[in-house]
Every structure is written in C-alpha cells, then in structure tokens.
Design an enzyme around this catalytic site. Structure first.
Site, PDB file in Angstrom:
ATOM      1  NE  ARG A   1       2.112  -3.384  12.339  1.00  0.00           N
ATOM      2  CZ  ARG A   1       2.005  -3.530  11.023  1.00  0.00           C
ATOM      3  NH1 ARG A   1       1.506  -2.538  10.295  1.00  0.00           N
ATOM      4  NH2 ARG A   1       2.380  -4.637  10.424  1.00  0.00           N
TER       5      ARG A   1
ATOM      6  CG  ASP B   1      -3.670  -7.741   8.730  1.00  0.00           C
ATOM      7  OD1 ASP B   1      -4.108  -6.630   9.061  1.00  0.00           O
ATOM      8  OD2 ASP B   1      -2.976  -7.929   7.722  1.00  0.00           O
TER       9      ASP B   1
ATOM     10  CB  SER C   1      -0.970   0.010   1.180  1.00  0.00           C
ATOM     11  OG  SER C   1      -0.297  -0.239   2.389  1.00  0.00           O
TER      12      SER C   1
ATOM     13  CG  HIS D   1       5.728  -8.862   8.157  1.00  0.00           C
ATOM     14  ND1 HIS D   1       6.705  -8.075   7.596  1.00  0.00           N
ATOM     15  CD2 HIS D   1       4.624  -8.082   8.276  1.00  0.00           C
ATOM     16  CE1 HIS D   1       6.205  -6.868   7.396  1.00  0.00           C
ATOM     17  NE2 HIS D   1       4.949  -6.834   7.791  1.00  0.00           N
TER      18      HIS D   1
ATOM     19  CG  HIS E   1      -0.994  -5.228   1.946  1.00  0.00           C
ATOM     20  ND1 HIS E   1      -0.332  -5.073   3.127  1.00  0.00           N
ATOM     21  CD2 HIS E   1      -0.950  -3.987   1.343  1.00  0.00           C
ATOM     22  CE1 HIS E   1       0.107  -3.820   3.254  1.00  0.00           C
ATOM     23  NE2 HIS E   1      -0.273  -3.141   2.177  1.00  0.00           N
TER      24      HIS E   1
HETATM   25  N1  NMX Z   1       0.837 -19.540   6.137  1.00  0.00           N
HETATM   26  C1  NMX Z   1       1.302 -20.480   5.276  1.00  0.00           C
HETATM   27  N2  NMX Z   1       2.390 -20.321   4.522  1.00  0.00           N
HETATM   28  C2  NMX Z   1       3.050 -19.168   4.661  1.00  0.00           C
HETATM   29  C3  NMX Z   1       2.653 -18.161   5.551  1.00  0.00           C
HETATM   30  C4  NMX Z   1       1.490 -18.379   6.303  1.00  0.00           C
HETATM   31  N3  NMX Z   1       0.991 -17.454   7.117  1.00  0.00           N
HETATM   32  N4  NMX Z   1       3.508 -17.133   5.457  1.00  0.00           N
HETATM   33  C5  NMX Z   1       4.433 -17.488   4.531  1.00  0.00           C
HETATM   34  N5  NMX Z   1       4.146 -18.701   4.037  1.00  0.00           N
HETATM   35  C6  NMX Z   1       4.812 -19.419   2.967  1.00  0.00           C
HETATM   36  C7  NMX Z   1       4.758 -18.575   1.699  1.00  0.00           C
HETATM   37  O1  NMX Z   1       3.499 -18.720   1.038  1.00  0.00           O
HETATM   38  C8  NMX Z   1       5.915 -19.125   0.916  1.00  0.00           C
HETATM   39  O2  NMX Z   1       5.515 -20.352   0.356  1.00  0.00           O
HETATM   40  P1  NMX Z   1       6.098 -20.827  -1.096  1.00  0.00           P
HETATM   41  O3  NMX Z   1       7.575 -20.917  -0.914  1.00  0.00           O
HETATM   42  O4  NMX Z   1       5.425 -22.134  -1.311  1.00  0.00           O
HETATM   43  O5  NMX Z   1       5.692 -19.762  -2.066  1.00  0.00           O
HETATM   44  C9  NMX Z   1       6.935 -19.426   2.014  1.00  0.00           C
HETATM   45  O6  NMX Z   1       6.195 -19.534   3.234  1.00  0.00           O
HETATM   46  C10 NMX Z   1       7.972 -18.339   2.180  1.00  0.00           C
HETATM   47  O7  NMX Z   1       7.328 -17.105   2.328  1.00  0.00           O
HETATM   48  P2  NMX Z   1       7.975 -15.939   3.206  1.00  0.00           P
HETATM   49  O8  NMX Z   1       9.239 -15.521   2.519  1.00  0.00           O
HETATM   50  O9  NMX Z   1       8.073 -16.329   4.626  1.00  0.00           O
HETATM   51  O10 NMX Z   1       6.859 -14.807   3.125  1.00  0.00           O
HETATM   52  P3  NMX Z   1       6.651 -13.689   2.011  1.00  0.00           P
HETATM   53  O11 NMX Z   1       7.564 -12.554   2.321  1.00  0.00           O
HETATM   54  O12 NMX Z   1       6.721 -14.225   0.645  1.00  0.00           O
HETATM   55  O13 NMX Z   1       5.135 -13.261   2.275  1.00  0.00           O
HETATM   56  C11 NMX Z   1       3.256 -12.724   3.608  1.00  0.00           C
HETATM   57  C12 NMX Z   1       4.753 -12.513   3.400  1.00  0.00           C
HETATM   58  C13 NMX Z   1       2.773 -11.760   4.677  1.00  0.00           C
HETATM   59  C14 NMX Z   1       2.521 -12.378   2.306  1.00  0.00           C
HETATM   60  C15 NMX Z   1       3.010 -14.201   4.017  1.00  0.00           C
HETATM   61  O14 NMX Z   1       3.614 -14.444   5.267  1.00  0.00           O
HETATM   62  C16 NMX Z   1       1.535 -14.555   4.077  1.00  0.00           C
HETATM   63  O15 NMX Z   1       0.969 -14.927   3.050  1.00  0.00           O
HETATM   64  N6  NMX Z   1       0.886 -14.454   5.289  1.00  0.00           N
HETATM   65  C17 NMX Z   1      -0.522 -14.712   5.414  1.00  0.00           C
HETATM   66  C18 NMX Z   1      -1.326 -13.519   4.922  1.00  0.00           C
HETATM   67  C19 NMX Z   1      -1.191 -12.358   5.866  1.00  0.00           C
HETATM   68  O16 NMX Z   1      -1.345 -12.458   7.064  1.00  0.00           O
HETATM   69  N7  NMX Z   1      -0.930 -11.166   5.280  1.00  0.00           N
HETATM   70  C20 NMX Z   1      -0.898  -9.921   6.066  1.00  0.00           C
HETATM   71  C21 NMX Z   1       0.505  -9.342   6.221  1.00  0.00           C
HETATM   72  C22 NMX Z   1       0.449  -8.057   7.012  1.00  0.00           C
HETATM   73  N8  NMX Z   1      -0.276  -7.013   6.298  1.00  0.00           N
HETATM   74  O17 NMX Z   1      -1.174  -6.413   6.821  1.00  0.00           O
HETATM   75  O18 NMX Z   1       0.023  -6.735   5.126  1.00  0.00           O
HETATM   76  C1  MLT Z   2       1.917  -3.371   6.546  1.00  0.00           C
HETATM   77  O1  MLT Z   2       1.586  -2.807   7.586  1.00  0.00           O
HETATM   78  O2  MLT Z   2       1.972  -2.781   5.467  1.00  0.00           O
HETATM   79  C2  MLT Z   2       2.160  -4.853   6.569  1.00  0.00           C
HETATM   80  O3  MLT Z   2       2.657  -5.270   7.787  1.00  0.00           O
HETATM   81  C3  MLT Z   2       2.917  -5.367   5.383  1.00  0.00           C
HETATM   82  C4  MLT Z   2       4.367  -5.008   5.279  1.00  0.00           C
HETATM   83  O4  MLT Z   2       4.918  -4.210   6.015  1.00  0.00           O
HETATM   84  O5  MLT Z   2       5.002  -5.609   4.379  1.00  0.00           O
END
Ligand code: NMX
Ligand code: MLT
Length: 435
Positions: A326, A372, A240, A317, A270
């Site tokens: 947070r 979240d 964002s 994350h 996100h």
């Molecule tokens: N549940 C299951 N698998 C996960 C999760 C999770 N919560 N978090 C990461 N992974 C997996 C990810 O999908 C990836 O799998 P693959 O190699 O098969 O593609 C692997 O672990 C490595 O990912 P990371 O490097 O740890 O995470 P990345 O930086 O790519 O993504 C998020 C970060 C936040 C997108 C990821 O942790 C996620 O999808 N979390 C769940 C959704 C979520 O809570 N998002 C909100 C984040 C905060 N916000 O407000 O933005």
């Molecule tokens: C945010 O507040 O934007 C989320 O935690 C995602 C991030 O920092 O990558």
C-alpha cells in the site's frame, strides 16, 4: 440493490455448509499452538480469526479476495475519465469475491446516492462539540449517534430468524457507508474551512463526491478513490478490524461496531500514525529551515527520535516483513503526479535512511515502511494540510472492509468472541518456575 444483495445471499448460502462442516467434523483439529510470549505479547501470530475477504502474507502483503493491489486496481471498473476504479465496485468485490461489471458497480453508486443524507441530529451532535475536538472523536460520535437508525435492531426486536441477521446488517452497512464520506467532509469543512459546508453532488461517485464536498479539485477525486480502496481491509487481526468484529460479535449493530473501530484506529500505533508521520516530518523540516538534510543529518534525526524513546511513525508492522504494497501504490502515485513535492522528497529519503537504522538498532522485526508513511504526504500536496484529519480518511476506507466482514460474520453465524485469559501465577506454573 437487489442485485448485490441477491448475489450475496447466493454466496452466503453456498458457503454455510463449508463452515458448518469444519466446525462439526473437524472442530478438534489443531491450527497451532500458543506460547507464553504470545499470551503476554498481544496474541501476535495466534491464528484464531477467520475471514475470506482479505489475507495478509508477511512477505507479499495484502491480497483482497485473492488479488494483489495492482490486480485489483487493474480489474475493477474505472470511473470514466479517471485513473482509479470506483470504490463502490471495490465494495462489491469485497462482499462477493467477484469483479463487478460496470452495470453492477453503477447499481451500488446509485444506491449510495439514495442513502447519503446525514440526519440533522447527527449534524447537531457534530456542531455541539467544541471545534478543537479531534476529528476522529467527531466521526466516532456522529456514527454512534446514528445507531437509532439501525434496521438490524428493529428486525431483531421483532424476532427475526438468525439466518436472516446478515440481511438488515447489509442494509445498515450500506446506509452507514454512504453517509461516512459526507460526515467526514462535513467535519473537515466545519473545522478547517470556516464552516463553509459543500453539499453533495448527486452526479458523482463516492470518491468524486468526497473530493467535491472537501472542496479539493482533481486529481483529489482519484486520491480519495485510491485511499479508500487501499485502506479498506487488512485481514481481521489489526486493531480496527478486530474491534469492529469483536463488538459486532455481541450482535451489536454496525453503528456501534464502526464507531468502535474508529476509536481503535485513533491510536498512534495504528491509524493515527499517518498524522504522526507528517508531524514528525514537519519537525525535521523546521529544524532544517526547509532545506533537504544530508543523509548524515537525516540519520541523526532518526536516531535522536529512537534515543528519546519514541517510535519512527510509519515504519514497522506486526505482520508484514517487507515494504507495505500500500506504501508502494501510493509512492507510485507520488512519482507520477508530484515527484518534485518537497515532503515527498523527505519521505523518499526516509525510505532510504530509516530501514538500515532500525536494522542497526535491532528491535523492530519489520524495518520497512507501512501504509501510513506515505499517505499524509499526498494529502498535504493537495492542500489538506490539517494532518489530524488524515486518520478520518483511513476510517472511511476501513469501514468498507469491516462492515463487509460483519455481514459475512452474520451470514455464517459466527458466535460471540470470547478468548480465555489466565493469571500471571498460572503462566509461571506453566513455565515451571512456580508450583
Ligand atoms: N520505531 C521504533 N521502534 C519500533 C518500531 C518503529 N517504527 N517498530 C517497532 N519497534 C520496536 C517496538 O516498539 C518494540 O520495542 P520493545 O521491544 O522495546 O517494546 C520492538 O521494536 C519489537 O516490535 P515489533 O514486534 O517489531 O512490532 P509490534 O508488532 O510490536 O508493533 C507496530 C507493530 C506497527 C505497532 C510498530 O512497528 C510501531 O510502533 N510502528 C510505528 C507506528 C506505526 O507506524 N504504526 C502504524 C502501523 C500501520 N497501521 O496503520 O496500523
Ligand atoms: C492496518 O491496515 O490495519 C495496519 O496495517 C495494521 C495491521 O494490519 O496490523
């Protein structure tokens, strides 16, 4: 507003030589290297953005202008009779780096009151949309519909000097930020409360007025203040903030930029994760017939979700490598105000169960909860159970940080953003597997 703007002018003018010197004298100095994994992998950890408004340390979490969340909460002026600070004071702090006095804060409070009226045509846009439209789509549409209000565009078209770009950007930002809680509450009441709109109360601050327009009694005013402050900024690389910065770097005005940040925030990886968390917890509760599962049962639910190829919402994350502060700030609120809430109990159980499961699975680099995982629980507790609305609250908060950044981007004359792409052939050549 003269006070905040004058202070900002001083700060921007004092800062300009630092940025200019870095570019002129040290422009060739390397900040880091980029590998193939980062090129294909979403530019993770590539240091190619600059902001002084917040910094995210992987092992500590966010600092706003150098201060941790507890420090910010303690130092900002508090709304009389409330636990939480004025959101308006937080905006002053984000913009200037200085903790405002009560008088400074009240200046911003007064300014927001003057600017909060939503134009009728933006209301008409909302009302023309089918009622089952997602509230993030509605918010984004209302914001971009107001683009015709942009003072920046008027001044740009009249031939303004580039050193002045930040000034009408500040005016646009204040106009938009003052209206966003009103638009959000309007969407909520129109969509979910039988179209019973509650007009703003001119005696209240931003958080108090938002709670009033939502029709939710105390302490929802403090929940709103907490929520908007916590979500305001998370340095510049998240989708964002980056979307807002990127759009504004083309000198598009803040209406375009904020509408764009809302669209990025609406993704389930996100901001939308906060609605996904509630949806997921509700699913578990339904399966359990409302009873609290045993640790073993909960572990199975978590594994079932992972095995079905889905992520656990609210966990993981891209930068953080510890529990999001947070999340902790909101957990503290829950422990104080709603320790017996059944969904909070589920959430707290997940806090125990999910990280070891994610560690065992061995994929997520960060197995800990993010912002979240906890936020929807508080909303649900105070009667805001329409969870597809939750990301709208995130967006109102995030607009504070993104517009503060855009004002500074303009003040420091940052150029249009334009990273370079390569082809797969080129990467294979770099890897030495193709000529
Ligand atoms: N549940 C299951 N698998 C996960 C999760 C999770 N919560 N978090 C990461 N992974 C997996 C990810 O999908 C990836 O799998 P693959 O190699 O098969 O593609 C692997 O672990 C490595 O990912 P990371 O490097 O740890 O995470 P990345 O930086 O790519 O993504 C998020 C970060 C936040 C997108 C990821 O942790 C996620 O999808 N979390 C769940 C959704 C979520 O809570 N998002 C909100 C984040 C905060 N916000 O407000 O933005
Ligand atoms: C945010 O507040 O934007 C989320 O935690 C995602 C991030 O920092 O990558």
């Amino acid at each position: 507003m003269a006070k905040l703007k004058e202070k900002l002018r001083e700060k921007i003018e004092a800062w300009r030589p630092r940025t200019a010197r870095l570019v002129k004298e040290f422009g060739e100095v390397k900040v880091g290297e980029v590998n193939i994994g980062q090129v294909i992998g979403g530019a993770r950890d590539v240091k190619c953005l600059v902001t002084d408004i917040s910094y995210l340390d992987p092992n500590e979490g966010i600092r706003f202008r150098g201060m941790t969340i507890p420090e910010v909460m303690e130092k900002l002026p508090k709304v009389p009779g409330s636990e939480m600070p004025f959101v308006e004071g937080h905006l002053w702090f984000l913009l200037t780096g200085d903790i405002p006095t009560m008088e400074d804060t009240m200046d911003v409070v007064a300014e927001f009151k003057q600017r909060q009226q939503i134009p009728q045509y933006a209301i008409d846009v909302l009302r023309a949309m089918p009622r089952d439209t997602h509230p993030m789509t509605m918010l984004s549409a209302a914001v971009v519909a107001m683009q015709r209000e942009s003072i920046y565009v008027q001044r740009y078209n009249a031939g303004m000097h580039r050193n002045d770009y930040w000034d009408p950007t500040f005016e646009d930002s204040m106009n938009l930020l003052a209206k966003m809680p009103c638009i959000a509450a309007y969407i909520f009441r129109m969509k979910y409360r039988g179209d019973t709109i509650i007009p703003p109360n001119p005696d209240l601050d931003m958080g108090g007025n938002f709670a009033h327009m939502m029709g939710v009694p105390k302490p929802y005013d403090d929940v709103s203040r907490l929520y908007f402050i916590l979500h305001s900024d998370h340095e510049s690389g998240n989708v964002s903030a980056h979307a807002g910065h990127l759009i504004a770097s083309a000198l598009s005005d803040v209406y375009y930029a904020v509408s764009g940040l809302i669209n990025g925030l609406a993704g389930p990886l996100h901001g939308l994760a906060n609605q996904e968390v509630l949806r997921w917890i509700q699913g578990v509760m339904e399966k359990m017939g409302g009873k609290i599962p045993s640790d073993e049962e909960m572990r199975k639910f978590v594994w079932d979700t992972l095995k079905s190829g889905q992520v656990i919402p609210g966990y993981g994350h891209a930068v953080l490598r510890k529990t999001d502060p947070r999340y902790m700030a909101q957990r503290e609120f829950c422990l104080k105000h709603m320790p017996e809430d059944p969904i909070f109990k589920y959430t707290d159980m997940l806090f125990r169960i999910v990280p070891p499961v994610l560690l065992e699975q061995g994929k997520a680099k960060d197995p800990w909860p993010n912002v979240d995982a906890q936020s929807g629980v508080i909303q649900w507790h105070y009667g805001v159970t329409e969870y597809d609305f939750y990301t709208v609250l995130f967006a109102v908060g995030r607009a504070l940080g993104v517009t503060a950044n855009i004002i500074w981007d303009r003040g420091l004359g940052y150029p249009i953003e334009r990273p370079k792409s390569v082809t797969t052939d080129m990467l294979e050549a770099v890897a030495g597997i193709k000529k």
